[in-house]
Design an enzyme around this catalytic site. Structure first.
Site, PDB file in Angstrom:
ATOM      1  NE  ARG A   1       7.149  -2.416   6.305  1.00 59.77           N
ATOM      2  CZ  ARG A   1       5.828  -2.356   6.361  1.00 59.77           C
ATOM      3  NH1 ARG A   1       5.135  -1.773   5.386  1.00 59.77           N
ATOM      4  NH2 ARG A   1       5.189  -2.894   7.378  1.00 59.77           N
TER       5      ARG A   1
ATOM      6  NE  ARG B   1       1.712  -4.742  11.365  1.00 53.32           N
ATOM      7  CZ  ARG B   1       2.779  -4.509  10.613  1.00 53.32           C
ATOM      8  NH1 ARG B   1       3.950  -5.003  10.956  1.00 53.32           N
ATOM      9  NH2 ARG B   1       2.669  -3.778   9.532  1.00 53.32           N
TER      10      ARG B   1
ATOM     11  NE  ARG C   1       5.935  -0.256  10.340  1.00 54.70           N
ATOM     12  CZ  ARG C   1       4.801  -0.356   9.679  1.00 54.70           C
ATOM     13  NH1 ARG C   1       4.657   0.221   8.501  1.00 54.70           N
ATOM     14  NH2 ARG C   1       3.795  -1.024  10.193  1.00 54.70           N
TER      15      ARG C   1
ATOM     16  NE  ARG D   1      -4.501  -1.386   9.588  1.00 53.50           N
ATOM     17  CZ  ARG D   1      -3.453  -0.831   8.984  1.00 53.50           C
ATOM     18  NH1 ARG D   1      -3.533   0.371   8.469  1.00 53.50           N
ATOM     19  NH2 ARG D   1      -2.336  -1.508   8.880  1.00 53.50           N
TER      20      ARG D   1
ATOM     21  CE  LYS E   1      -1.999  -1.133   3.907  1.00 57.48           C
ATOM     22  NZ  LYS E   1      -1.255  -2.396   4.172  1.00 57.48           N
TER      23      LYS E   1
HETATM   24  P1  ADP Z   1       1.014  -1.661   7.359  1.00 58.75           P
HETATM   25  O1  ADP Z   1       1.029  -0.709   6.182  1.00 58.75           O
HETATM   26  O2  ADP Z   1       2.244  -2.493   7.390  1.00 58.75           O
HETATM   27  O3  ADP Z   1      -0.218  -2.447   7.462  1.00 58.75           O
HETATM   28  P2  ADP Z   1       0.549   0.719   8.930  1.00 58.75           P
HETATM   29  O4  ADP Z   1       1.728   1.626   8.909  1.00 58.75           O
HETATM   30  O5  ADP Z   1      -0.582   1.065   8.037  1.00 58.75           O
HETATM   31  O6  ADP Z   1       1.079  -0.759   8.647  1.00 58.75           O
HETATM   32  O7  ADP Z   1      -0.002   0.555  10.399  1.00 58.75           O
HETATM   33  C1  ADP Z   1       0.840   0.249  11.480  1.00 58.75           C
HETATM   34  C2  ADP Z   1       0.006   0.152  12.735  1.00 58.75           C
HETATM   35  O8  ADP Z   1      -0.624   1.432  12.991  1.00 58.75           O
HETATM   36  C3  ADP Z   1      -1.134  -0.841  12.713  1.00 58.75           C
HETATM   37  O9  ADP Z   1      -0.711  -2.144  13.070  1.00 58.75           O
HETATM   38  C4  ADP Z   1      -2.102  -0.241  13.718  1.00 58.75           C
HETATM   39  O10 ADP Z   1      -1.672  -0.501  15.036  1.00 58.75           O
HETATM   40  C5  ADP Z   1      -1.942   1.252  13.491  1.00 58.75           C
HETATM   41  N1  ADP Z   1      -2.898   1.774  12.504  1.00 58.75           N
HETATM   42  C6  ADP Z   1      -2.597   2.370  11.317  1.00 58.75           C
HETATM   43  N2  ADP Z   1      -3.710   2.749  10.668  1.00 58.75           N
HETATM   44  C7  ADP Z   1      -4.759   2.380  11.458  1.00 58.75           C
HETATM   45  C8  ADP Z   1      -6.164   2.463  11.326  1.00 58.75           C
HETATM   46  N3  ADP Z   1      -6.753   3.019  10.257  1.00 58.75           N
HETATM   47  N4  ADP Z   1      -6.919   1.962  12.337  1.00 58.75           N
HETATM   48  C9  ADP Z   1      -6.366   1.405  13.431  1.00 58.75           C
HETATM   49  N5  ADP Z   1      -5.050   1.284  13.599  1.00 58.75           N
HETATM   50  C10 ADP Z   1      -4.241   1.758  12.622  1.00 58.75           C
HETATM   51  P1  ADP Z   2       2.185  -1.820   3.225  1.00 57.62           P
HETATM   52  O1  ADP Z   2       2.147  -0.315   3.203  1.00 57.62           O
HETATM   53  O2  ADP Z   2       1.011  -2.435   2.541  1.00 57.62           O
HETATM   54  O3  ADP Z   2       2.421  -2.385   4.581  1.00 57.62           O
HETATM   55  P2  ADP Z   2       4.762  -1.520   1.828  1.00 57.62           P
HETATM   56  O4  ADP Z   2       4.429  -0.700   0.624  1.00 57.62           O
HETATM   57  O5  ADP Z   2       5.483  -0.855   2.931  1.00 57.62           O
HETATM   58  O6  ADP Z   2       3.429  -2.285   2.354  1.00 57.62           O
HETATM   59  O7  ADP Z   2       5.572  -2.804   1.320  1.00 57.62           O
HETATM   60  C1  ADP Z   2       6.055  -3.769   2.246  1.00 57.62           C
HETATM   61  C2  ADP Z   2       7.468  -4.176   1.829  1.00 57.62           C
HETATM   62  O8  ADP Z   2       7.413  -4.903   0.603  1.00 57.62           O
HETATM   63  C3  ADP Z   2       8.398  -3.002   1.581  1.00 57.62           C
HETATM   64  O9  ADP Z   2       9.708  -3.391   1.957  1.00 57.62           O
HETATM   65  C4  ADP Z   2       8.308  -2.778   0.067  1.00 57.62           C
HETATM   66  O10 ADP Z   2       9.496  -2.206  -0.470  1.00 57.62           O
HETATM   67  C5  ADP Z   2       8.113  -4.207  -0.437  1.00 57.62           C
HETATM   68  N1  ADP Z   2       7.257  -4.292  -1.634  1.00 57.62           N
HETATM   69  C6  ADP Z   2       6.179  -3.547  -1.948  1.00 57.62           C
HETATM   70  N2  ADP Z   2       5.625  -3.934  -3.123  1.00 57.62           N
HETATM   71  C7  ADP Z   2       6.376  -4.988  -3.559  1.00 57.62           C
HETATM   72  C8  ADP Z   2       6.310  -5.844  -4.724  1.00 57.62           C
HETATM   73  N3  ADP Z   2       5.362  -5.692  -5.662  1.00 57.62           N
HETATM   74  N4  ADP Z   2       7.243  -6.809  -4.834  1.00 57.62           N
HETATM   75  C9  ADP Z   2       8.211  -6.979  -3.884  1.00 57.62           C
HETATM   76  N5  ADP Z   2       8.318  -6.206  -2.764  1.00 57.62           N
HETATM   77  C10 ADP Z   2       7.412  -5.212  -2.602  1.00 57.62           C
END
Ligand code: ADP
Ligand code: ADP
Ligand code: ZN
Length: 212
Positions: free
Chosen positions: A123, A167, A156, A88, A13
């Site tokens: 990541r 998660r 992270r 979410r 994302k």
């Molecule tokens: P990822 O992209 O890897 O799923 P995020 O950076 O979006 O992780 O979120 C990290 C953490 O922040 C989540 O595990 C949750 O604890 C919190 N968080 C982020 N966005 C939301 C949301 N919309 N509602 C509830 N918790 C959230």
């Molecule tokens: P999210 O916001 O959904 O948690 P991220 O965009 O941070 O996910 O991506 C999670 C990890 O995977 C990061 O290290 C990113 O560079 C990598 N990544 C994202 N898209 C791809 C893909 N299409 N193929 C391989 N690795 C990816």
């Protein structure tokens, strides 16, 4: 154009949000980045959110809705925005609708749980602007340094394998239902997440009708 990026942790994302932001010239609103910023700054919100985030649990809806409503009302969102990682829960989605926050497309980045762990261990995120990199799949130009802002790249804490598993459970239990919610509104677009970053980006641009 107002977009939502939906998908499991690690689906891509944040990576896609950055590409879309550049391409469409609209801001990306990442609640995860906003919360990490709040923790770094030691604000009340940060203090309240930290325990949930460290445990891989969702931060309570009331805290999230406040920051999102405020952010989408800013002038730079007038021509569109990308919601990355929000809503979410069903309650968050319903609250956005109730507040009249219009959404045009919901892009669900689909990926199997089995692929996620490798993505998370590799990541690295920018401590300053939140940009997401991967040591193999999407490395920065200079090791440890953000291409966009020069900030330091860090792991992270919640990307540790046990927390990632939690998660993923939370995603399946609380967030995945949003696919049905937005499908009923005719807004859901499924995107294949297990392809190259560029490939997924092209699929998104096609899905939202933004390809020339
Ligand atoms: P990822 O992209 O890897 O799923 P995020 O950076 O979006 O992780 O979120 C990290 C953490 O922040 C989540 O595990 C949750 O604890 C919190 N968080 C982020 N966005 C939301 C949301 N919309 N509602 C509830 N918790 C959230
Ligand atoms: P999210 O916001 O959904 O948690 P991220 O965009 O941070 O996910 O991506 C999670 C990890 O995977 C990061 O290290 C990113 O560079 C990598 N990544 C994202 N898209 C791809 C893909 N299409 N193929 C391989 N690795 C990816
Ligand atoms: Zn940066």
């Amino acid at each position: 154009m107002n977009l939502i990026l939906l998908g499991a942790p690690g689906a891509g994302k944040g990576t896609q949000a950055e590409l879309l932001m550049e391409r469409l010239h609209i801001p990306s609103i990442s609640t995860g980045n906003m919360l990490r910023e709040a923790i770094k700054n030691g604000t009340d919100l940060g203090k309240q959110a930290k325990v949930y985030m460290d445990g891989g649990l969702l931060v309570p809806d009331a805290l999230i809705l406040g920051i999102v409503a405020e952010r989408v009302a800013q002038p730079d969102c007038a021509n569109g925005f990308i919601l990355d990682g929000v809503p979410r829960t069903l309650a968050q989605a319903e609250a956005l609708d109730a507040r009249g926050v219009e959404i045009h497309h919901v892009l669900s980045i689909e990926i199997d749980d089995g692929i996620i762990e490798g993505r998370m261990t590799g990541r690295r995120v920018c401590a300053k602007c939140g940009a997401s990199y991967h040591i193999v799949a999407n490395p920065p130009k200079t090791e440890g340094v953000c291409d966009i802002c020069g900030g330091e790249l860090v792991s992270r804490q919640d990307d540790a394998p046990e927390t990632v598993r939690r998660r993923l459970e939370v995603y399946h239990a609380s967030t995945e239902v949003l696919k049905d919610y937005y499908a009923r509104q005719g807004k859901l677009r499924l995107i294949r997440g297990d392809q190259s970053i560029e490939g997924a980006n092209q699929e998104i641009l096609t899905a939202i009708g933004a390809k020339e």
